[in-house]
Motif scaffolding. Structure first.
Motif, PDB file in Angstrom:
ATOM      1  N   CYS A  20      15.966 -14.691  -5.974  1.00 27.75           N
ATOM      2  CA  CYS A  20      16.934 -15.682  -5.500  1.00 27.75           C
ATOM      3  C   CYS A  20      16.874 -15.782  -3.969  1.00 27.75           C
ATOM      4  N   GLU A  22      19.062 -16.796  -1.907  1.00 26.46           N
ATOM      5  CA  GLU A  22      20.340 -16.525  -1.248  1.00 26.46           C
ATOM      6  C   GLU A  22      20.648 -15.027  -1.168  1.00 26.46           C
ATOM      7  N   CYS A  23      20.581 -14.327  -2.320  1.00 27.85           N
ATOM      8  CA  CYS A  23      20.955 -12.911  -2.312  1.00 27.85           C
ATOM      9  C   CYS A  23      19.727 -11.994  -2.410  1.00 27.85           C
ATOM     10  N   CYS A  48      21.392 -18.246 -10.078  1.00 25.49           N
ATOM     11  CA  CYS A  48      21.460 -16.802  -9.872  1.00 25.49           C
ATOM     12  C   CYS A  48      22.712 -16.259 -10.546  1.00 25.49           C
ATOM     13  N   CYS A  51      24.967 -14.450  -7.383  1.00 26.35           N
ATOM     14  CA  CYS A  51      25.657 -15.216  -6.333  1.00 26.35           C
ATOM     15  C   CYS A  51      25.949 -16.656  -6.748  1.00 26.35           C
TER      16      CYS A  51
END
Ligand code: ZN
Length: 168
Positions: A20, A22-23, A48, A51
């Motif tokens: 992912c 983002e995380c 995800c 998140c």
């Protein structure tokens, strides 16, 4: 916009690991061991689970990943292999063509997941998901625009000056 190399490197590493953007913890795709259909191999998960980042923002979102990144790198690989083989080994054309085309096809299949991951990382770097802030109706993405051409306001006549009155 300034280039944030630390952030770009972080997204690039996550894309290499198919995580992912983002995380960086959860996978973008089903594990290869759990793939049962060919479509599951190529299609990213919905989002995800940690998140909540949505991987596919809209229908056809990953078209550019395939047309530009996957086919682009495949073409570069094919062109590079062609020139390398042509000028170093002078092999006949009927051998040269399959020895360039076949590896490119395999490359495109095996690079398809990374193409989408790199595209997602690029998009997340340049255009991150905006968190909806309560109270302002979503911010800049929700600016109302008029549906059609706006007509200029009709000219209004200036009020007639009042007649001077004679005071006797
Ligand atoms: Zn995540």
């Amino acid at each position: 916009m300034t280039l944030d190399l630390h952030r770009a490197g972080k997204f690039f590493r996550r894309a290499c690991l198919l995580k992912c953007p983002e995380c960086g913890t959860k996978p973008l795709f089903l594990s290869v061991l759990r793939v049962r259909r060919l479509a599951d191999y190529f299609a990213p998960l919905d989002g995800c689970p940690r998140c909540g980042y949505a991987y596919e923002r809209e229908t056809g979102y990953f078209l550019l990943a395939i047309w530009a990144i996957n086919y682009g790198f495949g073409s570069l690989l094919g062109i590079g292999m062609y020139f390398y083989l042509e000028y170093n080994y002078r092999i006949p054309l009927e051998v040269l063509i399959p020895s360039v085309v076949l590896p490119v096809v395999f490359f495109n299949v095996f690079f398809a997941r990374h193409s989408k991951a790199f595209f997602l990382a690029l998009d997340h770097y340049f255009d991150p998901h905006q968190k909806e802030e309560p109270g302002n109706g979503g911010g800049g993405g929700n600016v109302r625009t008029p549906a059609g051409p706006v007509e200029p306001p009709a000219p209004t006549k200036a009020p007639e000056p009042a007649e001077p009155t004679l005071v006797s």
